[in-house]
Design an enzyme around this catalytic site. Structure first.
Site, PDB file in Angstrom:
ATOM      1  N   LYS A 180       0.865  -1.181   0.000  1.00 53.87           N
ATOM      2  CA  LYS A 180       0.000   0.000   0.000  1.00 53.87           C
ATOM      3  C   LYS A 180       0.899   1.227   0.000  1.00 53.87           C
ATOM      4  O   LYS A 180       1.962   1.233   0.655  1.00 53.87           O
ATOM      5  CB  LYS A 180      -0.887  -0.028   1.257  1.00 53.87           C
ATOM      6  CG  LYS A 180      -1.956   1.060   1.311  1.00 53.87           C
ATOM      7  CD  LYS A 180      -2.801   0.893   2.586  1.00 53.87           C
ATOM      8  CE  LYS A 180      -3.919   1.908   2.711  1.00 53.87           C
ATOM      9  NZ  LYS A 180      -4.717   1.713   3.942  1.00 53.87           N
TER      10      LYS A 180
ATOM     11  N   SER B 139      -9.679   1.837   3.028  1.00 55.92           N
ATOM     12  CA  SER B 139      -8.783   2.586   2.179  1.00 55.92           C
ATOM     13  C   SER B 139      -7.771   1.728   1.406  1.00 55.92           C
ATOM     14  O   SER B 139      -7.208   2.205   0.432  1.00 55.92           O
ATOM     15  CB  SER B 139      -8.016   3.613   3.015  1.00 55.92           C
ATOM     16  OG  SER B 139      -7.142   2.983   3.925  1.00 55.92           O
TER      17      SER B 139
ATOM     18  N   SER C  24      -9.657  -0.518   7.205  1.00 57.23           N
ATOM     19  CA  SER C  24      -9.081  -0.299   5.883  1.00 57.23           C
ATOM     20  C   SER C  24      -8.428  -1.522   5.234  1.00 57.23           C
ATOM     21  O   SER C  24      -8.121  -1.486   4.043  1.00 57.23           O
ATOM     22  CB  SER C  24      -8.061   0.841   5.934  1.00 57.23           C
ATOM     23  OG  SER C  24      -8.744   2.068   5.963  1.00 57.23           O
TER      24      SER C  24
END
Lengths: 96, 489, 488
Positions: C77, C152, C176
């Site tokens: 990420k 997210s 997330s």
């Protein structure tokens, strides 16, 4: 307590170093007001005598020994700076 | 109306740790800009702080020496504000649970004895340095100082005079230096002081509106700023005006205080508990161990030197003016030097040598054993004192063996009376004019003759012996006693 | 054999046996990225050349491979710092930021032979639940390109789901990892707070953020977590989970395991399809010998307000450092210092980030701190206590991950409060620092994946992963792949 209003949102924006053009400010004020109104349900929760929980901390102190290790290469430190002179970061006048 | 001045101090002290408070970068003063930085102290995204154990220890030691209550549960908070010297845009400090509280410091001034209460001591990180470059009209930021550990010592508004303030700061400085917690060098900014001052009619117990004075770089500046600011407030109030609560800067050149442009129009630091640092819990044994390990402080040393070695109060003050000097003194005595001699050498040659080099006592490399040896050689008469000073200069910077130096440079005193007597004879023969002068009552001529003899013997003779032999040869009655006991080699 | 059909552990085993070379695996992954990233937008940075060079180097050491994931291509990420590879947080603010250091998590996986393909799209600064707040455009859900993958860590979930890399590492502040895992049909776990170092994770909310894996099944997640977990001297809040060797403890035996079903998690506001699928998952565990326990979790409704107050407060402070001086976006034109700050931040941050900064500034400012921030910390303590009580009666909790399946793109942006309320099932675990896992447990009528959440007590990762493993032994939801992902 002061409810969320445009004046307060201006104040928050100033503290946060953000600028909100008129239209954005109006929308933001409305959204924040709805969010904060919703958060007021917390008022229904009885928290008398409850210690605030800010850390789910490890047991025992977490300390590091007083030992010096090499610092970052200056070139690498400055590489991401939008304005620098090879030695220091540059900003508009910040001191009297 | 008679006015009373009310003063409280906030003193920032840089701790003498090797590494920074939350990262392993060096705390060394100076250094090329931005070369003592890492992701943590430069506030790079993703970096996290970890507390230096020495910072905690030093803060607790300071708290104990200032008679504070040490917090058994202490935590850090973030103080949020934007400024280019603060790369994370928050300072990690302590607001809600400082490490120490409720201390007390006794003061003795010419005005009498008093006491100052310590409100709290907290740990925090220092900020970077900004320098404005007028050529490019830009401010340049150097983050080397970011993350250097500080303790802030906050007093109650208990001072009434500048004398008390100075006495407190001197005691604070001395205490922290002897604890080894800080070097307290005001010129390098490792001790910085903000003065909160208000005035009120004598007898009132309400506090007036206070101002905070910054940029005070010396005790002298502090005393003058207090005098100026108290006068300013009294004049203002006396004329029916009001004191504005504000931060004022001491202008060293003009000797006035003036309002500072504030960092933020209205300050709201939005303090909250620092989520990256777990709280610190201290056990009784940790605190007890530090209490037991407290070293002898300056005042205690002064009393002991006076009692044990018969040194004068003045000598004691001089020797304890810096912990490194006191350490040297104690080492000399320990190694067998007579205390008074040791004290004299420190106050004379050692201080002179330091000042000639622009060095701090703490940076001294002179091995105590070398100075002890020099003192012994002089005492034994094997070298004269001037030669001793010459040897001292040679070994002061830390290398060189005293005995080897004396030997190699042939500095040992000429102990053979015959040799000295022969030189005296030659000097008298070479300078009949001076002999005549002396005999005509001009004492000065003797000095010239002594100089000639010493020069011939390359300074290695005992000046007293030369003097005696000359006097005897010139027929002065009663001269020559020194000859009876020539120095032994 | 299509390499992308294998799990990470299967590929790792094949690499160690010499059946597949590391460069071969890397090329397969990069080809998949090449083929699909245009549509999905999961990768913000593809480090193709670096990956191929690294693959060659890893292949040379394959005989001394030290981990079951040696040589397996993966991605990070884009809020996890990678030295020399730009790390943007999907923000204009950090568009050109290249960290001079690696996150601890990166160091650990690299030491175990991980092969990084690049950096994954996400909500800006991990603020959002749809991966639409990215400055670089939204991520699209591989199961339906008109829908959000959740957020997210939307890029991470979409990449794993579509076969662009065998696993990904994301971060979870309020769901997330779990929520996008659910929306994309993959498995993801948020570990116990502190057990994976946050050093090098660009902070959103420091007391809630936690790094964790997203993978094709529970076993892959266990293998990654075995490598990630452990105390780090550079993160004072990190600690050793007294777990470890998670992979070797996946027995699939859940006999006697008490699975708690909090009644409030199955009430109003939950889609019927989701409710059915999650309750069916409970039945699967029961069929394997687990015991279902109905219980009440009455403080659930306080979790979202407490979470958003605490997360925003911390975020407002964490994001203050982006001021146009040391790194990041600097406005082109400005007068003095104040304007430099204000213009740079105003231009550099998107609307959701600004909203959270303002909200966080509000709850911390004088006059409001006690009523909001302090109160939220107390509510957090109450919620933690409620979990303690629940874990007196059961060994883990089973809940939905989200009230509904993946939303259409654009649907959530105008209504932040509605989006926040969607986090109701995931934020309690963050507030209490507990481990929680999301696993695929079915599809809704539109063919969109549904996730079930397992929440455990502190250091209960082994229990969670074993329960999920047991579930995956008897179901094949986790094997389903979207069109193009080619897993069946």
């Amino acid at each position: 307590m002061e409810p969320i209003n445009a004046w307060l949102v201006d104040e928050l924006a100033r503290l946060s170093r953000l600028s909100l053009p008129e239209e954005e400010r109006r929308a933001m004020t409305a959204q924040l007001k709805r969010i904060v109104d919703y958060m007021d349900i917390l008022g229904r929760l009885d928290t008398a005598g409850i210690e605030p929980l800010s850390h789910e901390a490890p047991v025992g102190n977490v300390l590091r020994p007083d030992v010096v290790e090499p610092s970052l290469d200056r070139g690498e430190l400055l590489a991401n700076a939008p304005a620098q002179d090879g030695e220091m970061f540059l900003t508009p006048r910040s001191v009297e | 109306m008679t006015w009373e001045t009310v003063i409280g101090l906030e003193t920032h002290v840089e701790l003498a740790t090797r590494s920074k408070i939350f990262c392993p970068c060096t705390t060394q003063f100076g250094g090329q800009p931005n070369t003592h930085c890492c992701p943590v102290c430069a506030g790079l995204p993703g970096a996290l702080p970890v507390l230096n154990e020495k910072v905690l220890e030093f803060a607790v030691k300071a708290g104990l020496a200032l008679n504070c209550q040490i917090a058994r549960y202490s935590a850090f908070d973030r103080k949020n504000y934007f400024y280019p010297d603060l790369p994370k845009a928050y300072q990690i400090s302590q607001l809600y649970l400082p490490i120490a509280r409720d201390g007390r410091v006794e003061l003795h001034t010419s005005g009498g004895d008093s006491a100052v209460r310590i409100h709290e001591i907290h740990m925090e990180e220092d900020a970077g340095k900004l320098v404005h470059d007028p050529w490019i009209d830009q401010t340049r930021a150097d983050y080397n100082r970011c993350g250097v550990p500080l303790i802030e010592i906050v007093t109650e508004p208990d001072f009434r005079t500048a004398d008390q303030v100075i006495a407190y700061l001197e005691k604070l400085k001395e205490t922290l230096q002897y604890l080894g917690v800080s070097d307290c060098k005001m010129q390098e900014g490792s001790l910085r002081c903000d003065v909160n001052l208000s005035v009120r009619p004598l007898g009132s117990d309400e506090l007036g509106t206070r101002t905070e004075m910054k940029n005070l770089n010396s005790f002298k500046a502090i005393a003058r700023a207090i005098a100026y600011e108290a006068g300013r407030q009294i004049r203002l109030l006396g004329a029916g005006g009001q004191v504005a609560q504000e931060t004022r800067r001491w202008d060293e050149d003009r000797e006035v205080t003036c309002p500072m442009r504030s960092k933020e129009e209205a300050r709201d630091y939005r303090y909250f508990p620092e989520p990256d640092l777990p709280p610190v819990r201290l056990g009784e044994d940790y605190v007890a161990a530090l209490r037991a390990a407290r070293p002898e402080l300056a005042a205690e040393k002064r009393a002991r030197y006076q009692a044990d070695y018969g040194l004068s109060p003045y000598d004691c003050r001089m020797i304890t003016s810096d912990p490194a000097l006191a350490r040297l003194f104690e080492a000399l005595v320990e190694l067998g030097a007579p205390a008074k001699q040791g004290a004299n050498w420190i106050m004379g040659e050692v201080l002179a040598a330091l000042s000639a080099r622009g060095m701090e006592p703490g940076d001294m490399k002179l091995p105590p054993a070398a100075l002890t040896r020099i003192i012994a050689l002089v005492e034994e008469g094997r070298i004269n004192r001037n030669t001793g000073v010459q040897v001292f200069e040679a070994v002061f910077d830390g290398d060189g063996d005293v005995d080897a130096y004396v030997r190699e440079h042939g500095l040992e005193q000429v102990g053979d009376t015959g040799l000295v007597a022969a030189a005296v004879e030659r000097a008298l023969a070479a300078h009949p004019r001076s002999v005549a002068d002396f005999q005509a009552g001009r004492e000065k001529a003797l000095g010239f003759l002594v100089g000639q003899v010493m020069r011939e013997l390359k300074g290695r003779a005992d000046p007293k012996l030369v003097n005696d032999l000359l006097r005897r040869a010139l027929g002065v009655p009663g001269a020559g006693k020194a000859v009876e006991k020539p120095p032994q080699l | 054999m299509e390499l992308t059909e294998l799990t990470a552990l299967e590929l790792g085993a094949a690499i160690r046996r010499g059946e597949v070379s590391v460069p071969q695996a890397a090329r397969a992954a990069l080809e998949a990225v090449e083929r699909q990233n245009g549509a999905l937008n999961c990768f913000l940075t593809v480090t193709g050349e670096r990956a191929l060079a690294r693959a060659e180097a890893l292949q040379k050491g394959v005989k001394t491979a030290n981990s079951p994931l040696y040589g397996v291509p993966m991605a990070w990420k884009d809020n996890i710092c990678t030295k020399g590879v730009r790390t943007t947080c999907a923000s204009r603010m950090l568009e050109d930021f290249t960290p001079p250091y690696d996150a601890t998590a990166v160091e650990r996986l690299e030491a175990a032979g991980a092969l990084c393909l690049g950096k994954l799209n996400m909500d800006e600064f991990a603020m959002g639940s749809t991966s639409e707040t990215s400055f670089f455009g939204p991520v699209r859900n591989p199961w339906d390109l008109e829908r959000s993958p959740g957020g997210s860590s939307g890029g991470a979930a979409a990449a794993v789901s579509a076969g662009l890399g065998w696993y990904a590492v994301g971060s979870d502040t309020g769901g997330s990892i779990r929520q996008p895992a659910a929306h994309c049909g993959v498995t993801g776990i948020k570990p116990t707070y502190g057990t994976v170092s946050r050093y090098g994770l660009i902070a959103h909310a420091s007391s809630l953020d936690q790094i964790g894996p997203l993978g094709r099944d529970a076993a892959d997640c266990a293998a990654v977590l075995d490598l990630l977990q452990g105390r780090d001297r550079r993160d004072a809040t990190s600690l050793d989970g007294d777990y470890g060797q998670l992979l070797s403890r996946l027995t699939g035996d859940v006999r006697g395991l008490r699975v708690g079903l909090p009644e409030q998690c199955f009430g109003d506001g939950l889609d019927d399809g989701v409710r059915r699928a999650v309750l069916a998952a409970a039945q699967v565990l029961k069929d394997r010998g687990a015991q279902l326990v109905e219980l009440s979790f009455p403080v659930l409704e306080y979790a979202v307000p407490a979470y958003y107050i605490i997360a925003s407060a911390e975020a407002s402070s964490n994001l203050a450092r982006y001021d146009g001086v040391k790194y990041g976006w600097r406005a082109r034109e400005y007068g003095g210092l104040h304007e430099l700050y204000t213009q740079s931040r105003t231009q550099g941050f998107g609307p959701e980030v600004k909203r959270r900064i303002l909200l966080g500034t509000f709850v911390l400012s004088s006059g409001y701190y006690d009523a909001y921030y302090q109160k939220a910390l107390q509510a957090r303590a109450v919620i933690r206590n409620a979990f303690d009580e629940a874990f007196g009666r059961c060994d883990l909790l089973l809940t939905p991950v989200a009230p509904s399946t993946a939303p259409r793109l654009g649907e959530s942006l105008g209504e932040p409060l509605k989006m926040y309320l969607g986090d109701i099932y995931t934020v309690p675990a963050n507030l209490a620092g507990l481990p929680a896992l999301s696993m695929p447990c079915g599809f809704d009528s539109q063919g969109l994946p549904i996730g079930a959440q397992l929440i455990g007590p502190r250091f209960g990762e082994g229990r969670l992963l074993n329960a999920a493993h047991a579930f995956q032994l008897d179901t094949d939801w986790h094997r389903r792949a979207p069109e193009g992902g080619k897993r069946t």
